[in-house]
Design a protein around this motif. Structure first.
Motif, PDB file in Angstrom:
ATOM      1  N   GLY A  22       0.885  -1.167  -0.077  1.00 24.11           N
ATOM      2  CA  GLY A  22       0.074  -0.144   0.042  1.00 24.11           C
ATOM      3  C   GLY A  22       0.765   1.234   0.006  1.00 24.11           C
ATOM      4  N   SER A  23       1.861   1.268   0.789  1.00 17.17           N
ATOM      5  CA  SER A  23       2.827   2.459   0.785  1.00 17.17           C
ATOM      6  C   SER A  23       3.465   2.748  -0.706  1.00 17.17           C
ATOM      7  CB  SER A  23       4.038   2.140   1.920  1.00 17.17           C
ATOM      8  OG  SER A  23       4.649   0.924   1.537  1.00 17.17           O
ATOM      9  N   ASP A  24       3.464   1.727  -1.565  1.00 13.49           N
ATOM     10  CA  ASP A  24       3.920   2.328  -2.885  1.00 13.49           C
ATOM     11  C   ASP A  24       3.322   3.062  -3.513  1.00 13.49           C
ATOM     12  OD1 ASP A  24       6.178   0.347  -2.091  1.00 13.49           O
ATOM     13  OD2 ASP A  24       5.422  -1.240  -3.053  1.00 13.49           O
ATOM     14  N   ILE A  25       1.708   3.110  -3.482  1.00 15.68           N
ATOM     15  CA  ILE A  25       0.694   3.689  -4.402  1.00 15.68           C
ATOM     16  C   ILE A  25       1.076   5.164  -4.638  1.00 15.68           C
ATOM     17  CG2 ILE A  25      -1.768   4.029  -4.478  1.00 15.68           C
ATOM     18  CD1 ILE A  25      -1.089   1.340  -4.710  1.00 15.68           C
ATOM     19  N   ARG A  26       1.279   5.639  -5.779  1.00 10.57           N
ATOM     20  CA  ARG A  26       1.293   6.963  -5.862  1.00 10.57           C
ATOM     21  C   ARG A  26       0.367   7.333  -6.591  1.00 10.57           C
ATOM     22  NH1 ARG A  26       4.601   5.941  -3.028  1.00 10.57           N
ATOM     23  NH2 ARG A  26       6.949   6.353  -2.914  1.00 10.57           N
ATOM     24  N   LEU A  27      -0.104   8.602  -6.279  1.00  8.50           N
ATOM     25  CA  LEU A  27      -1.666   9.342  -6.825  1.00  8.50           C
ATOM     26  C   LEU A  27      -1.189  10.366  -7.870  1.00  8.50           C
ATOM     27  CD1 LEU A  27      -3.938   9.287  -3.645  1.00  8.50           C
ATOM     28  CD2 LEU A  27      -3.569   7.471  -5.297  1.00  8.50           C
ATOM     29  N   ARG A  28      -1.839  10.521  -8.770  1.00  9.92           N
ATOM     30  CA  ARG A  28      -1.734  11.752  -9.795  1.00  9.92           C
ATOM     31  C   ARG A  28      -2.270  13.046  -9.121  1.00  9.92           C
ATOM     32  NH1 ARG A  28      -2.903   9.486 -15.801  1.00  9.92           N
ATOM     33  NH2 ARG A  28      -1.046   7.857 -15.581  1.00  9.92           N
ATOM     34  N   ARG A  29      -1.764  13.979  -9.577  1.00 13.74           N
ATOM     35  CA  ARG A  29      -2.088  15.309  -9.015  1.00 13.74           C
ATOM     36  C   ARG A  29      -2.398  16.264 -10.255  1.00 13.74           C
ATOM     37  NH1 ARG A  29       0.552  18.124  -4.786  1.00 13.74           N
ATOM     38  NH2 ARG A  29       2.295  17.534  -5.853  1.00 13.74           N
ATOM     39  N   TYR A  30      -3.073  17.091 -10.283  1.00 12.12           N
ATOM     40  CA  TYR A  30      -3.194  18.039 -11.098  1.00 12.12           C
ATOM     41  C   TYR A  30      -3.504  19.490 -10.704  1.00 12.12           C
ATOM     42  CZ  TYR A  30      -3.813  13.988 -14.269  1.00 12.12           C
ATOM     43  OH  TYR A  30      -3.836  12.675 -15.034  1.00 12.12           O
ATOM     44  N   GLN A  31      -3.128  20.522 -11.517  1.00 12.91           N
ATOM     45  CA  GLN A  31      -3.418  21.887 -11.199  1.00 12.91           C
ATOM     46  C   GLN A  31      -4.211  22.584 -12.070  1.00 12.91           C
ATOM     47  OE1 GLN A  31      -0.056  24.482 -10.301  1.00 12.91           O
ATOM     48  NE2 GLN A  31      -1.188  25.262  -8.678  1.00 12.91           N
ATOM     49  N   HIS A  32      -5.393  23.198 -11.825  1.00 14.13           N
ATOM     50  CA  HIS A  32      -5.824  24.021 -12.778  1.00 14.13           C
ATOM     51  C   HIS A  32      -6.422  25.133 -12.026  1.00 14.13           C
ATOM     52  CE1 HIS A  32     -10.168  23.328 -11.743  1.00 14.13           C
ATOM     53  NE2 HIS A  32      -9.539  22.422 -11.157  1.00 14.13           N
ATOM     54  N   ARG A  33      -6.682  26.012 -13.082  1.00 13.44           N
ATOM     55  CA  ARG A  33      -7.401  27.134 -12.462  1.00 13.44           C
ATOM     56  C   ARG A  33      -8.533  27.663 -13.599  1.00 13.44           C
ATOM     57  NH1 ARG A  33      -4.431  31.942 -10.448  1.00 13.44           N
ATOM     58  NH2 ARG A  33      -2.499  31.077 -11.190  1.00 13.44           N
ATOM     59  N   SER A  34      -9.750  27.924 -12.792  1.00 14.59           N
ATOM     60  CA  SER A  34     -10.919  28.232 -13.708  1.00 14.59           C
ATOM     61  C   SER A  34     -10.330  29.629 -14.278  1.00 14.59           C
ATOM     62  CB  SER A  34     -12.059  28.256 -12.794  1.00 14.59           C
ATOM     63  OG  SER A  34     -12.118  29.229 -12.094  1.00 14.59           O
ATOM     64  N   ASP A  35     -10.652  29.619 -15.616  1.00 14.60           N
ATOM     65  CA  ASP A  35     -10.518  31.183 -16.107  1.00 14.60           C
ATOM     66  C   ASP A  35     -11.475  32.150 -15.707  1.00 14.60           C
ATOM     67  OD1 ASP A  35     -10.190  29.763 -19.561  1.00 14.60           O
ATOM     68  OD2 ASP A  35      -9.026  29.682 -17.889  1.00 14.60           O
ATOM     69  N   ARG A  36     -10.739  33.396 -15.710  1.00 18.13           N
ATOM     70  CA  ARG A  36     -11.370  34.470 -14.874  1.00 18.13           C
ATOM     71  C   ARG A  36     -11.802  35.348 -16.091  1.00 18.13           C
ATOM     72  NH1 ARG A  36      -9.179  37.192  -9.736  1.00 18.13           N
ATOM     73  NH2 ARG A  36      -7.380  36.996 -10.631  1.00 18.13           N
ATOM     74  N   LEU A  37     -12.938  35.807 -16.005  1.00 17.06           N
ATOM     75  CA  LEU A  37     -13.335  36.906 -16.898  1.00 17.06           C
ATOM     76  C   LEU A  37     -13.528  38.386 -16.012  1.00 17.06           C
ATOM     77  CD1 LEU A  37     -14.701  37.893 -19.495  1.00 17.06           C
ATOM     78  CD2 LEU A  37     -16.741  37.470 -18.703  1.00 17.06           C
ATOM     79  N   ILE A  38     -12.664  39.379 -16.854  1.00 18.85           N
ATOM     80  CA  ILE A  38     -13.152  40.746 -15.824  1.00 18.85           C
ATOM     81  C   ILE A  38     -13.752  41.498 -16.724  1.00 18.85           C
ATOM     82  CG2 ILE A  38     -11.622  42.709 -15.031  1.00 18.85           C
ATOM     83  CD1 ILE A  38      -9.158  40.832 -14.928  1.00 18.85           C
ATOM     84  N   VAL A  39     -14.789  42.023 -16.335  1.00 15.61           N
ATOM     85  CA  VAL A  39     -16.014  42.688 -17.297  1.00 15.61           C
ATOM     86  C   VAL A  39     -15.592  44.123 -16.758  1.00 15.61           C
ATOM     87  CG1 VAL A  39     -18.270  43.265 -17.772  1.00 15.61           C
ATOM     88  CG2 VAL A  39     -17.557  40.924 -16.988  1.00 15.61           C
TER      89      VAL A  39
END
Lengths: 547, 334
Positions: free
Chosen positions: A353-370
């Motif tokens: 169990g200690s070998d298990i590696r998990l994927r991680r991602y980073q994202h940012r929701s797009d911002r709109l400046i009106v």
């Protein structure tokens, strides 16, 4: 009518009723962790299962027990918390995400005998158990004001005997009608409320070992309906009145007459019993604010395990949503193969169990400046040029931040979307340069166009932000007439609909305008006075506000 | 296991029930969106519909419910290919379901313990030839919505990940429900729903009393209640089966097509999907009523549910789009 029972006694009664009839769903208890809450939860009993808001599917429904599976070499499943009917206790219920609320709601709907005690530690505004869940719980009791000396439990009731009596307890014929009229009068839309009231009355009668009498109906209605009320019933709706049209027709007289023989109560008494428990701000606030409360944390997640730019994998336990990075897992296990092969009793790859590696991602929701820019005569052409400069500044930065920009200008009698949401620098510059100035200030129209863009952006999954540049002298109402008072009123009204959006109001008049500060307050945004704004300062101010 | 509340016993909510029946008659209409207050029987209706639908013939044990032994995908690893009759699948897509659960993914358990590369099918596979139900569809996360859009459009689920390359059919009727107070639906997804209905709580005492009585009877005396409504459920099922057969015989004449096009033009509905859905819905409605031709009456009755969600929205317009649709229809039909 006697005073209603104190909250603690009501909560204890609610727990007893739930034990008698699990079909009541559960109880939402507003209380901080402390001796009062502990005194009550002592009643729940030892078999209860404790949940927490960050539970994943494997914990709820059961799933593969990975470490056991890896150790033994064959599939081992773990049982979920929901596998058996049980009392579920959910502390910190105000942090329940919509996903968990939906699952628990479906579990309660299935009618397998689950009970949910949601311990809501809400601090007020906008927080609270998601409505999808609180709707499915019969009771809702606030213990936050209860002093410890009142927190004494009544002697335990004979639940087992009451359960036996439950099926034999008949409903009076008139009761469904009576409850239906009550829910209408209190503006309770959901039919679930009425069903809960019936069930509670029946459970109460069997708890007390008798038939459903006036007292049972009254107590049950107060317990299940009071917290759902959205309006006070009209005492005596006069005919031919507007209010009368919305109100239900006065109850047919037969229900009043029948009331004497079958244990039903006159409507007035029931209304009074519920009204005694109503929240005090009902009349000022109208509908309850927490109808809109949703779980928190739905859109702000930046690091996740689903999509976006990959980050290095991390060791961890696979839960719902996490994806295993096979290559990294194998790499972690590789150095140990020789040692493990000596101790293992089976051939092949040895993974722990200690070998298990998990994927991680980073994202940012797009911002709109009106950007909503005042191009009126009062705003002066010079200031308009500054606003144009600021937009260009920000757009240049948007290339690195991946922000979208949208430009709305208002002048004369209306507003115009000069630039639909874009990241195109060239296009923006061209449109900006062509922006004319002069005329009156239709602030409301400008805000309305901006609100439209914001609404659209939000539907596309973007995170919109309003940036309003004006000198605040709104003088054209929404319908195009020159009326200062109405213009200001319209602007505030639309600004209120924008509350919840990040907003920045920049006052670029020669001296600060109080009306604009109020406008910023109306849309719960920030206010900033920049009497001598130049493009650079403006851009700095906006980017500071953006964070 | 309790049986779901019988479809025929649902009080009122005629528009929602009709919309569900129409998609059962013609699945190509493309799904129902039920938006409205809480506790108005949205989920109840969907689950009840499952019990009502005629069964399908499928290969026993096939993960994608294939209609013939030749269609069974290779990765399923089925040796025996017998046909069985199975209920139409109605699959729940819960909020917060992961991409892996929805599309299917590498079977991690078999990969780690047996070292095999095997595909573990997801919800989309199970929903093939049936219904996919999303409660609180407006709170669904964006990347899942994107996935659904793609699959709903192509009728095929393509999985390309972790060294797997698998595609399987995923044709399903998408049914969504939600409460508009909690969020809007993205227009792209809105457009994928063929029909949309607005559900409100009953406002009169009589209806409410009936709702309470029936629900109470359902819970108190389950078996007797199911028995009581069995015949009516069977009658609806028969009408659906007859309706399906009648569909092919219902030609749409030039006059009907012109009417449909004129309504869509007058309403300014985006795209051509509106026209097609309106036509299909009118045809299914005519089949449901056992009429021999599509007429203006049919169109008039289904216009609101077919077009309501395709109009451009005015954020400050408080009147529902349903009334706007009705007004335009009156103008067009004179």
């Amino acid at each position: 009518m006697a005073d209603p029972a104190p909250p603690f006694a009501r909560a204890a009664l609610a727990l007893d009723l739930l034990a008698v009839d699990p079909g009541l769903g559960g109880l939402r208890l507003v209380a901080r962790a402390g001796p009062v809450r502990a005194a009550l939860t002592a009643r729940i009993g030892p078999g209860a299962r404790r949940l927490h808001p960050a539970l994943d599917d494997d914990a709820l429904f059961g799933g593969l027990d990975l470490s056991a599976t890896l150790a033994s070499g064959h599939r081992v499943d773990s049982a979920g918390l929901l596998a058996e009917p049980a009392v579920l206790v959910l502390p910190m219920a105000e942090r329940t995400p919509p996903g968990l609320a939906a699952r628990l709601g479906a579990c309660l709907d299935a009618g397998r005998g689950h009970l949910l005690i949601a311990l809501d530690e809400t601090a007020g505004d906008g927080e609270g158990l998601p409505a999808a869940l609180s709707e499915r719980l019969a009771f809702d009791i606030d213990l936050s004001e209860v002093p410890l000396r009142d927190a004494t439990l009544p002697p335990p009731a004979d639940i087992a005997a009451a359960k036996l009596r439950l099926a034999a307890t008949d409903l009076p014929d008139t009761l469904p009608r009576q409850i239906a009229e009550l829910t209408l009068a209190f503006g309770i839309d959901s039919p679930r409320a009425a069903l809960f009231a019936l069930r509670a009355a029946r459970a109460l009668a069997s708890l007390r070992g008798g038939e459903i009498g006036p007292d049972e109906v009254e107590t049950a209605a107060a317990l299940t309906l009071a917290h759902r009320a959205t309006q006070m019933p009209e005492p005596d709706p006069p005919p031919d009145d507007d209010a009368a049209a919305q109100q239900p027709p006065p109850p047919p007289s037969d229900s009043d007459n029948a009331g004497q023989d079958s244990g039903a109560l006159p409507r007035e008494l029931l209304v009074e019993a519920i009204a005694a428990l109503l929240p005090p701000d009902l009349l000022e606030g109208g509908a309850r604010a927490d109808r809109r409360a949703t779980g928190t944390g739905a859109g702000a997640m930046n690091k996740g395990n689903r999509r976006g730019r990959p980050l290095p994998s991390r060791p961890g336990r696979p839960g719902s949503g996490a994806r295993i990075d096979l290559v990294a897992t194998l790499r972690a296990a590789a150095p140990w193969q020789t040692i493990r092969a000596k101790t293992a009793h089976r051939p092949g790859l040895q993974i722990r169990g200690s070998d298990i590696r998990l994927r991680r991602y980073q994202h940012r929701s797009d911002r709109l400046i009106v950007f909503t820019v005042d191009a009126s005569g009062s705003s002066a052409l010079a200031r308009l040029a500054e606003a144009k400069g600021a937009v260009e500044h920000l757009l240049a930065r948007a290339y690195t931040r991946r922000d979208h920009v949208c430009l709305v200008a208002f002048r004369g009698t209306g507003a115009e979307v000069l630039l639909p949401p874009t990241r195109s620098l060239v296009q923006t510059k061209r449109r900006l340069a062509a922006l004319p100035g002069g005329g009156a200030t239709p602030l409301a129209a400008g805000l309305q166009s901006a609100a439209h863009e914001i609404d659209q952006a939000r539907r596309k999954g973007m995170q919109p932000m309003l940036c309003l540049l004006t000198d605040g002298r709104a003088n054209i109402a929404l319908d195009g007439t020159a009326d200062r008072a109405r213009a200001a009123g319209d602007a505030t009204r639309i600004a209120r609909t924008l509350a919840g959006t990040e907003a920045l109001v920049i006052d670029c008049g020669t001296r600060p305008t109080p009306a604009l500060r109020d406008l910023a307050a109306a849309c719960a945004g920030r206010y900033m006075a920049l009497p001598r704004a130049d493009a650079g300062r403006l851009s700095r101010a906006v980017s500071d506000a953006l964070g | 296991m309790k049986h779901p509340f019988p479809f025929s016993a649902i009080v009122g909510q005629d528009e929602m029930k009709l919309a569900m029946i129409l998609t059962a008659i013609d699945p190509s209409i493309g799904g129902v969106l039920a938006f409205g207050d809480r506790g108005t029987g949205k989920s109840t209706a969907v689950r009840a519909l499952a019990a009502l639908l005629p069964p399908i013939d499928m290969v026993a044990g096939c993960p994608v419910n294939s209609a013939s032994p030749d269609d069974v995908p290779d990765w399923a690893g089925l040796d025996r290919r017998e046909m069985v009759e199975a209920p139409t699948p109605v699959v729940d897509l819960p909020l917060g379901a992961t991409e892996d659960r929805v599309t299917g993914a590498l079977d991690i358990e078999r990969a780690l313990t047996l070292g095999e590369k095997a595909f573990e099918p997801g919800l989309l596979a199970r929903a093939n030839r049936g219904y996919l139900y999303v409660d609180e569809v407006n709170l669904l996360e964006d990347h899942i919505v994107d996935l659904l859009l793609d699959v709903a459009q192509s009728g095929e689920n393509v999985v390309e990940r972790e060294g797997l390359s698998i595609r399987h059919p995923a044709r399903f009727v998408l049914v969504g429900s939600g409460n508009p107070e909690e969020g809007e639906l993205r227009p792209q997804l809105l457009d994928r729903f063929g029909l949309s209905v607005e559900v409100t709580s009953p406002r009169d005492v009589e209806t409410r009393v009936e709702v309470i009585r029936r629900r109470d009877a359902y819970e108190r005396d389950h078996n007797a209640f199911m028995l009581r409504w069995q015949a009516e459920n069977a009658a609806i099922r028969d009408r659906i089966v007859t309706g399906r057969k009648a569909l092919a015989g219902l030609e749409a004449g030039d006059k009907v097509l012109t009417d449909v096009a004129r309504i869509c033009l007058a309403l300014g509905a985006d795209g051509l999907r509106g026209e097609l859905t309106l036509l299909k819905a009118a045809r299914a409605y005519a089949a449901w009523r056992d009429d021999t031709a599509i007429t203006r009456t049919h169109i008039r009755d289904v216009v609101p549910m077919a077009l309501r969600h395709r109009l451009r929205r005015d954020p400050l317009d408080e009147a529902g789009s349903g009334t706007r649709v009705a007004r335009v229809v009156d103008e067009v039909f004179g």
